[in-house]
Write a protein that holds these residues in place. Sequence first.
Motif, short mmCIF file in Angstrom:
data_model
loop_
_atom_site.label_atom_id
_atom_site.label_comp_id
_atom_site.label_asym_id
_atom_site.label_seq_id
_atom_site.Cartn_x
_atom_site.Cartn_y
_atom_site.Cartn_z
N GLU A 140 46.90 -3.78 75.15
CA GLU A 140 47.76 -2.72 75.68
C GLU A 140 49.03 -2.57 74.83
O GLU A 140 49.47 -1.46 74.56
CB GLU A 140 48.13 -3.01 77.13
CG GLU A 140 46.96 -2.89 78.08
CD GLU A 140 47.25 -3.45 79.46
OE1 GLU A 140 46.56 -3.02 80.39
OE2 GLU A 140 48.14 -4.32 79.61
N PHE A 141 49.58 -3.70 74.40
CA PHE A 141 50.78 -3.67 73.56
C PHE A 141 50.49 -2.96 72.24
O PHE A 141 51.25 -2.10 71.80
CB PHE A 141 51.27 -5.10 73.31
CG PHE A 141 52.38 -5.20 72.32
CD1 PHE A 141 53.68 -4.90 72.70
CD2 PHE A 141 52.14 -5.58 71.01
CE1 PHE A 141 54.73 -4.98 71.79
CE2 PHE A 141 53.18 -5.66 70.09
CZ PHE A 141 54.47 -5.36 70.48
N ARG A 168 59.69 -14.08 87.54
CA ARG A 168 59.95 -12.71 87.11
C ARG A 168 60.12 -12.62 85.59
O ARG A 168 59.60 -11.72 84.95
CB ARG A 168 61.20 -12.19 87.81
CG ARG A 168 61.45 -10.70 87.62
CD ARG A 168 62.68 -10.24 88.39
NE ARG A 168 63.92 -10.72 87.84
CZ ARG A 168 64.51 -10.24 86.72
NH1 ARG A 168 63.93 -9.27 86.06
NH2 ARG A 168 65.65 -10.73 86.30
N LYS A 169 60.83 -13.59 85.02
CA LYS A 169 61.08 -13.57 83.58
C LYS A 169 59.84 -13.92 82.75
O LYS A 169 59.73 -13.49 81.60
CB LYS A 169 62.19 -14.56 83.22
CG LYS A 169 63.54 -14.19 83.75
CD LYS A 169 64.16 -13.12 82.90
CE LYS A 169 65.61 -12.92 83.30
NZ LYS A 169 66.22 -11.82 82.61
N THR A 170 58.94 -14.71 83.30
CA THR A 170 57.79 -15.17 82.53
C THR A 170 56.50 -14.45 82.88
O THR A 170 55.45 -14.77 82.33
CB THR A 170 57.59 -16.68 82.71
OG1 THR A 170 57.39 -16.98 84.09
CG2 THR A 170 58.78 -17.47 82.17
N ALA A 171 56.57 -13.47 83.77
CA ALA A 171 55.36 -12.75 84.17
C ALA A 171 54.80 -11.97 82.99
O ALA A 171 55.55 -11.36 82.23
CB ALA A 171 55.67 -11.80 85.32
N ARG A 172 53.49 -11.99 82.87
CA ARG A 172 52.82 -11.23 81.81
C ARG A 172 53.01 -9.75 82.07
O ARG A 172 52.84 -9.28 83.18
CB ARG A 172 51.34 -11.59 81.79
CG ARG A 172 50.58 -10.77 80.75
CD ARG A 172 49.20 -11.28 80.62
NE ARG A 172 49.29 -12.34 79.62
CZ ARG A 172 48.25 -12.88 79.03
NH1 ARG A 172 47.05 -12.52 79.36
NH2 ARG A 172 48.41 -13.81 78.11
N LYS A 173 53.34 -9.03 81.03
CA LYS A 173 53.62 -7.60 81.17
C LYS A 173 52.53 -6.77 80.53
O LYS A 173 52.78 -5.69 80.02
CB LYS A 173 54.97 -7.29 80.55
CG LYS A 173 56.12 -7.95 81.30
CD LYS A 173 57.42 -7.80 80.55
CE LYS A 173 58.59 -8.41 81.26
NZ LYS A 173 58.56 -9.84 81.38
N GLY A 174 51.31 -7.25 80.56
CA GLY A 174 50.20 -6.52 79.97
C GLY A 174 49.47 -7.38 78.96
O GLY A 174 49.88 -8.50 78.66
N THR A 175 48.42 -6.83 78.41
CA THR A 175 47.61 -7.57 77.44
C THR A 175 48.07 -7.25 76.02
O THR A 175 48.79 -6.26 75.78
CB THR A 175 46.13 -7.19 77.58
OG1 THR A 175 45.99 -5.81 77.21
CG2 THR A 175 45.62 -7.40 79.00
#
Length: 92
Positions: A66-67, A56-63
């Motif tokens: 996108e950022f 959960r802590k290391t999951a990619r949250k977008g590209t």
Amino acid sequence: MTDHTTAPNSPTDTWTLANAKARLSEVVDRAQTGPQIITRHGKPNAVVVSADEWARKTARKGTLAEFLLASPLRGAELELERMRDEPRDEMP
């Protein structure tokens, strides 16, 4: 039992390195309900968390794209000046 709990009713426990080594199975079991802090020479040195928490802590949250598109500076019309420094030394 662990060396001490950081707060009342907190699932986070603190272990000395020697105690954590001796009771690794218990440290891993308790990590399923909360982070387990391992100290060395009285200072926090490592934290054991469940695999689910780590994912959960290391999951990619977008590209990166996108950022950058979501940046509050997008469209701010910033004027940036390129520095004309000498090139860095090449590595051998």
